[in-house]
Design a protein around this motif. Structure first.
Motif, PDB file in Angstrom:
ATOM      1  N   VAL A 412       0.861  -1.186   0.000  1.00 36.84           N
ATOM      2  CA  VAL A 412       0.000   0.000   0.000  1.00 36.84           C
ATOM      3  C   VAL A 412       0.896   1.234   0.000  1.00 36.84           C
ATOM      4  O   VAL A 412       1.808   1.351   0.840  1.00 36.84           O
ATOM      5  CB  VAL A 412      -0.930   0.001   1.224  1.00 36.84           C
ATOM      6  N   VAL A 413       0.641   2.170  -0.930  1.00 38.19           N
ATOM      7  CA  VAL A 413       1.394   3.415  -1.036  1.00 38.19           C
ATOM      8  C   VAL A 413       0.665   4.485  -0.242  1.00 38.19           C
ATOM      9  O   VAL A 413      -0.539   4.707  -0.428  1.00 38.19           O
ATOM     10  CB  VAL A 413       1.555   3.850  -2.508  1.00 38.19           C
ATOM     11  N   GLU A 414       1.379   5.141   0.662  1.00 39.16           N
ATOM     12  CA  GLU A 414       0.809   6.188   1.488  1.00 39.16           C
ATOM     13  C   GLU A 414       1.225   7.559   0.980  1.00 39.16           C
ATOM     14  O   GLU A 414       2.330   7.722   0.445  1.00 39.16           O
ATOM     15  CB  GLU A 414       1.256   6.005   2.946  1.00 39.16           C
ATOM     16  N   ASP A 415       0.312   8.519   1.155  1.00 39.87           N
ATOM     17  CA  ASP A 415       0.567   9.873   0.671  1.00 39.87           C
ATOM     18  C   ASP A 415       1.621  10.550   1.550  1.00 39.87           C
ATOM     19  O   ASP A 415       1.683  10.338   2.760  1.00 39.87           O
ATOM     20  CB  ASP A 415      -0.736  10.687   0.679  1.00 39.87           C
ATOM     21  N   ALA A 416       2.447  11.408   0.903  1.00 39.50           N
ATOM     22  CA  ALA A 416       3.478  12.162   1.606  1.00 39.50           C
ATOM     23  C   ALA A 416       3.521  13.562   1.039  1.00 39.50           C
ATOM     24  O   ALA A 416       3.162  13.799  -0.123  1.00 39.50           O
ATOM     25  CB  ALA A 416       4.847  11.484   1.443  1.00 39.50           C
ATOM     26  N   ASP A 417       3.933  14.525   1.877  1.00 37.62           N
ATOM     27  CA  ASP A 417       4.084  15.904   1.439  1.00 37.62           C
ATOM     28  C   ASP A 417       5.323  15.982   0.573  1.00 37.62           C
ATOM     29  O   ASP A 417       6.441  16.012   1.056  1.00 37.62           O
ATOM     30  CB  ASP A 417       4.183  16.825   2.650  1.00 37.62           C
ATOM     31  N   GLU A 418       5.103  16.078  -0.738  1.00 35.33           N
ATOM     32  CA  GLU A 418       6.208  16.020  -1.682  1.00 35.33           C
ATOM     33  C   GLU A 418       6.695  17.429  -2.015  1.00 35.33           C
ATOM     34  O   GLU A 418       5.935  18.398  -1.983  1.00 35.33           O
ATOM     35  CB  GLU A 418       5.784  15.314  -2.959  1.00 35.33           C
ATOM     36  N   PRO A 419       7.955  17.567  -2.361  1.00 36.69           N
ATOM     37  CA  PRO A 419       8.472  18.890  -2.749  1.00 36.69           C
ATOM     38  C   PRO A 419       7.968  19.286  -4.129  1.00 36.69           C
ATOM     39  O   PRO A 419       7.443  18.464  -4.889  1.00 36.69           O
ATOM     40  CB  PRO A 419       9.989  18.665  -2.749  1.00 36.69           C
ATOM     41  N   PRO A 420       8.147  20.538  -4.484  1.00 38.94           N
ATOM     42  CA  PRO A 420       7.690  20.987  -5.815  1.00 38.94           C
ATOM     43  C   PRO A 420       8.407  20.226  -6.930  1.00 38.94           C
ATOM     44  O   PRO A 420       9.548  19.775  -6.777  1.00 38.94           O
ATOM     45  CB  PRO A 420       8.054  22.463  -5.836  1.00 38.94           C
ATOM     46  N   VAL A 421       7.736  20.152  -8.044  1.00 40.72           N
ATOM     47  CA  VAL A 421       8.274  19.454  -9.209  1.00 40.72           C
ATOM     48  C   VAL A 421       8.390  20.460 -10.346  1.00 40.72           C
ATOM     49  O   VAL A 421       7.407  21.105 -10.728  1.00 40.72           O
ATOM     50  CB  VAL A 421       7.383  18.263  -9.615  1.00 40.72           C
ATOM     51  N   PHE A 422       9.616  20.604 -10.897  1.00 37.46           N
ATOM     52  CA  PHE A 422       9.835  21.507 -12.025  1.00 37.46           C
ATOM     53  C   PHE A 422       9.319  20.875 -13.301  1.00 37.46           C
ATOM     54  O   PHE A 422       9.243  19.638 -13.442  1.00 37.46           O
ATOM     55  CB  PHE A 422      11.322  21.825 -12.163  1.00 37.46           C
ATOM     56  N   SER A 423       8.952  21.730 -14.222  1.00 34.43           N
ATOM     57  CA  SER A 423       8.427  21.237 -15.504  1.00 34.43           C
ATOM     58  C   SER A 423       9.503  20.548 -16.337  1.00 34.43           C
ATOM     59  O   SER A 423       9.182  19.793 -17.261  1.00 34.43           O
ATOM     60  CB  SER A 423       7.817  22.403 -16.291  1.00 34.43           C
ATOM     61  N   SER A 424      10.765  20.820 -16.044  1.00 34.02           N
ATOM     62  CA  SER A 424      11.865  20.181 -16.775  1.00 34.02           C
ATOM     63  C   SER A 424      12.987  19.878 -15.780  1.00 34.02           C
ATOM     64  O   SER A 424      13.218  20.658 -14.838  1.00 34.02           O
ATOM     65  CB  SER A 424      12.373  21.110 -17.889  1.00 34.02           C
ATOM     66  N   PRO A 425      13.676  18.780 -15.987  1.00 31.48           N
ATOM     67  CA  PRO A 425      14.778  18.472 -15.050  1.00 31.48           C
ATOM     68  C   PRO A 425      15.960  19.426 -15.201  1.00 31.48           C
ATOM     69  O   PRO A 425      16.707  19.635 -14.255  1.00 31.48           O
ATOM     70  CB  PRO A 425      15.174  17.045 -15.429  1.00 31.48           C
ATOM     71  N   THR A 426      16.130  20.046 -16.384  1.00 30.21           N
ATOM     72  CA  THR A 426      17.183  21.045 -16.625  1.00 30.21           C
ATOM     73  C   THR A 426      16.633  22.107 -17.574  1.00 30.21           C
ATOM     74  O   THR A 426      15.675  21.869 -18.334  1.00 30.21           O
ATOM     75  CB  THR A 426      18.447  20.415 -17.244  1.00 30.21           C
ATOM     76  N   TYR A 427      17.261  23.287 -17.536  1.00 27.75           N
ATOM     77  CA  TYR A 427      16.862  24.382 -18.424  1.00 27.75           C
ATOM     78  C   TYR A 427      18.098  24.920 -19.120  1.00 27.75           C
ATOM     79  O   TYR A 427      19.180  25.005 -18.524  1.00 27.75           O
ATOM     80  CB  TYR A 427      16.204  25.513 -17.618  1.00 27.75           C
ATOM     81  N   LEU A 428      17.928  25.309 -20.417  1.00 29.92           N
ATOM     82  CA  LEU A 428      18.974  25.932 -21.217  1.00 29.92           C
ATOM     83  C   LEU A 428      18.441  27.245 -21.771  1.00 29.92           C
ATOM     84  O   LEU A 428      17.454  27.264 -22.528  1.00 29.92           O
ATOM     85  CB  LEU A 428      19.412  25.016 -22.366  1.00 29.92           C
ATOM     86  N   LEU A 429      19.089  28.357 -21.397  1.00 32.43           N
ATOM     87  CA  LEU A 429      18.665  29.688 -21.839  1.00 32.43           C
ATOM     88  C   LEU A 429      19.791  30.333 -22.627  1.00 32.43           C
ATOM     89  O   LEU A 429      20.964  30.030 -22.406  1.00 32.43           O
ATOM     90  CB  LEU A 429      18.319  30.561 -20.627  1.00 32.43           C
ATOM     91  N   GLU A 430      19.437  31.241 -23.575  1.00 29.34           N
ATOM     92  CA  GLU A 430      20.402  31.965 -24.393  1.00 29.34           C
ATOM     93  C   GLU A 430      20.119  33.450 -24.307  1.00 29.34           C
ATOM     94  O   GLU A 430      18.963  33.882 -24.295  1.00 29.34           O
ATOM     95  CB  GLU A 430      20.338  31.512 -25.855  1.00 29.34           C
ATOM     96  N   VAL A 431      21.220  34.241 -24.281  1.00 32.44           N
ATOM     97  CA  VAL A 431      21.087  35.677 -24.192  1.00 32.44           C
ATOM     98  C   VAL A 431      22.282  36.310 -24.891  1.00 32.44           C
ATOM     99  O   VAL A 431      23.397  35.796 -24.818  1.00 32.44           O
ATOM    100  CB  VAL A 431      21.010  36.138 -22.709  1.00 32.44           C
ATOM    101  N   HIS A 432      22.031  37.438 -25.631  1.00 30.14           N
ATOM    102  CA  HIS A 432      23.124  38.142 -26.297  1.00 30.14           C
ATOM    103  C   HIS A 432      23.906  38.936 -25.265  1.00 30.14           C
ATOM    104  O   HIS A 432      23.355  39.425 -24.274  1.00 30.14           O
ATOM    105  CB  HIS A 432      22.591  39.075 -27.382  1.00 30.14           C
ATOM    106  N   GLU A 433      25.192  39.047 -25.557  1.00 29.14           N
ATOM    107  CA  GLU A 433      26.053  39.714 -24.582  1.00 29.14           C
ATOM    108  C   GLU A 433      25.760  41.208 -24.457  1.00 29.14           C
ATOM    109  O   GLU A 433      26.150  41.835 -23.479  1.00 29.14           O
ATOM    110  CB  GLU A 433      27.527  39.498 -24.932  1.00 29.14           C
ATOM    111  N   ASN A 434      25.067  41.774 -25.415  1.00 32.19           N
ATOM    112  CA  ASN A 434      24.709  43.199 -25.324  1.00 32.19           C
ATOM    113  C   ASN A 434      23.281  43.398 -24.841  1.00 32.19           C
ATOM    114  O   ASN A 434      22.671  44.447 -25.073  1.00 32.19           O
ATOM    115  CB  ASN A 434      24.905  43.880 -26.671  1.00 32.19           C
ATOM    116  N   ALA A 435      22.730  42.356 -24.173  1.00 28.16           N
ATOM    117  CA  ALA A 435      21.356  42.478 -23.667  1.00 28.16           C
ATOM    118  C   ALA A 435      21.287  43.571 -22.616  1.00 28.16           C
ATOM    119  O   ALA A 435      22.233  43.797 -21.844  1.00 28.16           O
ATOM    120  CB  ALA A 435      20.903  41.141 -23.095  1.00 28.16           C
ATOM    121  N   ALA A 436      20.143  44.197 -22.541  1.00 24.55           N
ATOM    122  CA  ALA A 436      19.955  45.313 -21.619  1.00 24.55           C
ATOM    123  C   ALA A 436      19.753  44.804 -20.203  1.00 24.55           C
ATOM    124  O   ALA A 436      19.294  43.684 -19.976  1.00 24.55           O
ATOM    125  CB  ALA A 436      18.747  46.148 -22.056  1.00 24.55           C
TER     126      ALA A 436
END
Length: 830
Positions: A412-436
């Motif tokens: 039998v599986v019992e309920d537990a207060d679980e931590p938040p879950v991100f929509s992705s296990p990792t994120y990759l972002l890009e930005v230009h070096e002259n961004a404001a």
């Protein structure tokens, strides 16, 4: 000589006379002991038969008791001639070289072993019998008149089985032997006085359980110290006193075997068996000994595993870590060791891919573990069917049924207060070096998987963003730029975003975010390195002076493409031009020849470098061109103007070398002149203390004190005068050697004692020195010596002024010298 007992009964059992049977004993010797009667009946009967079958062929007439063989007649029959055998009828005699006495026999009187008698004894008591050998005089005593031999001590055959003795008859008056000595043996007759013993007991043995009847278990061995050849005293028979009906023993081989089939170790594992060994063939009156045998039944795999219960219940929290055990099941096996080992498997169920079961090698339990994450909101229970099977199966008992068992497991599986879950296990972002600044780079999202669905707050782990270049909106997770970026300084930024439940701050999740900085054209190209070109004075027009390349810190997608040009005011210069190469490099060319260092030594050529970016970036770099003197092959030799002023084309380095050589020659000349000037000074300065001796001592008689040709005294006067080899003139050497090369002449001013030491060391180490003795002694002690001179030339003319008594105190070597120089009272009077 014969041996007999009480006139008619003998212990010569090997040749016992047929008339000395049991009845004869009783009529002549009295009542026979019961033990001796039994012994006679068991042992002597075959010997009597032997006597009947053998002796009649040799002795045809009976022998009276008064008739005996001569002394030493144990071989008397062999010494009879063939004529005596034919003409004379031989008298029958006793072969007496063996006698017997019972062991452990004791009584009030010494035991009569036998009697010695010689036919040379006329009965006048002139014969004296002598006994010698093993135990003679201590154990066995002979009556020197009658020849009776008695045993004085109680004998034990196990200590000594036989005694070798020698008997002889001698004249009582003269002690002269009347016949040669005769050797005989007294054997100690065994009786059954030792019980059997099990030397290796108690015993331990094993036999597999469920063995068939007659399976070998072990073998025991008993020993008996009695004589194994004579009688049945050492004839053993084995039997079981305790341990029936499970085991049996072979009476004569003592092999123990199983007597019942299918003995089960699980019912009874150990058996205690008592074994008896009895001598006298097991008959009444025999002695016995016992030992114990502990027999252990070894295990075989004759029992299958069995679960203690058919249904198991377990509960587990949904947030349990992967690989954690959630429960144990146990299949019991009555067997032990390898036969009790089992393996567990999940054979059915809706969680075969979620759970796994392994075997604990120590306890043989089945451990159920989680293979994949559990989610209470997705599935709340699982049902599994597990199986336990023996690893080692004995084919003899495979017909007894399958050696495995199954059980059902509900989780039998019992309920537990679980931590938040991100929509992705990792994120990759890009930005230009002259961004404001404060511009949005990207966004992360997370949710609470619990039913209550607590709100989430976002933050940046500042340990991963020490320079605080990024910010994040705590409500929606949008990431913004806090400080300017520079791709050429840091192309990647790795930060960690933290998501925390607002209702339970202990529930925290983390996700890595990688931010890539994109390039913009913000760096102008420049020379890859500071170049300095060299132009030969004898160069030709159009000759490539230098090839230069450029670098750009930016990283355009299509690669670098550079444009090169001269400053507008340098486009029409008369000296140099440029040429763009296909490999994105630039060639510098000379427009004419005839460059001269005297006119202009260095030229500066500014070059503009531009890239292909949007907008394009450019920079100006200056190339230094130096005019040099070159060889005909175009190799640069000198780029200095001073080289022209050197005479006859010599460089400065060559002039310095020539000057150094001249100075060195001058120094050599000065040293040479100085040395020549010192050679003219005398080596020795004569004064009043300059006293020398030349003592020549030879082992052969020669020219005496006048002979001074062995050494040239002139050498001391002028060391430079003689540097050659002076051979001895009084003795002619056998072999002629080349003259020894002396050391360099001693400079003037060096003391003569140093010169002498050098020459002495040279003479000691010269392998070409003559093989005869030549002692060279110099009496020069040096100038200003505190000790003064020991030479007798400077001694006082009056002996009375000198006291030489101290010489005797210097030891035995100077004692004689002291006596010669000392002046006694008698000498003074004279």
């Amino acid at each position: 000589m014969i041996g007999k007992l009480n006139g008619s009964c003998f212990y010569n059992l090997s040749y016992f006379y047929v008339d000395c049977a049991v009845n004869t004993w009783r009529s002549s010797c009295g009542t026979m002991p019961e033990r001796l009667t039994e012994m006679l009946m068991d042992t002597w009967t075959p010997l009597i038969i032997l006597w009947i079958t053998v002796l009649p062929s040799i002795y045809m007439a009976p022998m009276n008791q008064s008739q005996v063989l001569p002394s030493g007649s144990s071989t008397g029959l062999k010494r009879l001639t063939e004529e005596q055998r034919v003409l004379n009828r031989s008298k029958r005699g006793w072969v007496w070289n063996q006698m017997f006495v019972l062991e452990e026999f004791s009584g009030p009187e010494p035991i009569l072993v036998g009697r010695l008698h010689t036919d040379l004894d006329p009965g006048s008591s002139k014969i004296k019998y002598i006994l010698s050998g093993d135990g003679a005089g201590t154990i066995f005593v002979i009556n020197d008149k009658t020849g009776d031999i008695h045993a004085m001590k109680r004998l034990d055959r196990e200590e000594k089985a036989e005694y070798t003795l020698t008997a002889q008859a001698v004249d009582r008056d003269t002690n002269q032997p009347l016949e040669p000595p005769s050797e005989f043996i007294i054997k100690v007759q065994d009786i059954n006085d030792n019980a059997p013993e099990f030397v290796d007991g108690p015993y331990h043995a094993t036999v597999p359980e469920m063995s068939v009847v007659g399976t070998f278990v072990t073998k025991v061995t008993a020993t008996d110290a009695d004589d194994p050849v004579y009688g049945n005293s050492a004839k053993l028979v084995y039997s079981i006193l305790e341990g029936q009906p499970y085991f049996s023993i072979e009476p004569h081989t003592a092999i123990i075997k199983t007597a019942l089939p299918n003995m089960d170790r699980e019912a009874k594992e150990e058996y205690f068996v008592v074994i008896q060994a009895k001598d006298m063939g097991g008959h009444m009156g025999g002695l016995s000994g016992t030992t114990t045998v502990t027999i252990t039944l070894t295990d075989v795999n004759d029992n299958p595993p069995k679960f203690a219960q058919s249904l198991y219940h377990f509960s587990v929290m949904e947030d349990v870590a992967l690989g954690e055990p959630i429960g144990r099941v146990k299949a019991n096996d009555l067997d032990i060791g390898e036969n009790a080992k089992s393996s567990y498997d999940i054979i059915e169920g809706d969680g075969m891919d979620i759970f796994e079961i392994t075997t604990d090698a120590q306890t043989q339990d089945g451990i159920i573990r989680v293979r994949k994450p559990l989610d209470f909101e997705t599935k709340k229970s699982y049902t599994l069917k597990v199986e336990a099977a023996n690893i080692h199966i004995d084919p003899r008992f495979i017909s007894g049924g399958p050696f495995k068992d199954t059980a059902t497991v509900k989780i039998v599986v019992e309920d537990a207060d679980e931590p938040p879950v991100f929509s992705s296990p990792t994120y990759l972002l890009e930005v230009h070096e002259n961004a404001a600044i404060n511009s949005v780079i990207g966004q992360v999202t997370a949710h609470d998987p619990d039913v209550s669905s607590s709100p989430i707050r976002f933050s940046i782990d500042r340990h991963t963003d020490l320079e605080r270049q990024f910010n994040i909106n705590a409500e929606d997770g949008k990431i913004t730029l806090a400080t300017p970026l520079d791709r050429e300084t840091n192309m990647w930024h790795n930060i960690t975003i933290v998501a925390t439940e607002t209702r339970n701050h202990s529930q925290v999740s983390r996700v890595p975010v990688a931010i890539k900085v994109l390039d913009v054209n913000d760096n102008a190209p420049e020379f890859a390195s500071e170049h300095e070109a060299f132009l030969c004075e004898n160069g030709k027009p159009g000759q490539v002076i230098q090839i230069v390349s450029a670098v750009d810190k930016d990283d355009p997608k299509n690669g670098h493409y550079f444009l090169y040009s001269l400053l507008p005011e340098m486009v029409n210069n008369p000296n140099f031009t440029i040429k763009k190469n296909e490999d994105n490099t630039l060639s510098i060319l000379a427009k004419h020849s005839g460059f001269s260092r005297q006119k202009q030594e260095v030229y500066l050529l500014p070059i503009i470098i531009s890239d292909s970016g949007n907008p394009p970036m450019s920079s100006t770099s200056t190339l230094t061109i130096r005019v040099c003197g070159c060889s005909s092959d175009g190799i640069v030799q000198s780029c200095n103007v001073e080289a022209y002023v050197l005479p006859i084309g010599l460089s400065m380095g060559a002039l310095i070398a020539i000057l150094a050589c001249i100075i060195l020659l001058l120094v050599i000349v000065v040293l040479f002149v100085t040395l020549r000037r010192h050679k003219n000074e005398p080596l020795i300065i004569k004064d009043d203390e300059d006293v020398r001796e030349n003592i020549i001592r030879y082992d052969d008689e020669g020219g005496g004190e006048e002979d001074t040709e062995a050494f040239d005294i002139a050498t001391l006067q002028n060391p430079d005068g003689i540097n050659g080899f002076l051979p001895r003139k009084d003795i002619k050497p056998d072999l002629q050697f080349m003259p020894r090369q002396g050391l360099a002449p001693v400079p003037n001013g060096v003391d003569v004692d140093e010169f002498i030491n050098v020459r002495l060391h040279e003479a000691d180490n010269d392998p070409t020195a003559p093989p005869y003795d030549s002692i060279q002694i110099y009496g020069y002690e040096g100038r200003g010596s505190a000790a003064g001179s020991l030479s007798s030339l400077e001694s006082s003319t009056s002996d009375s002024d000198q006291n030489f008594d101290y010489l005797s105190e210097w030891g035995p070597r100077f004692k004689r010298l002291g006596e010669l120089y000392s002046v006694g009272e008698s000498d003074k009077e004279t």
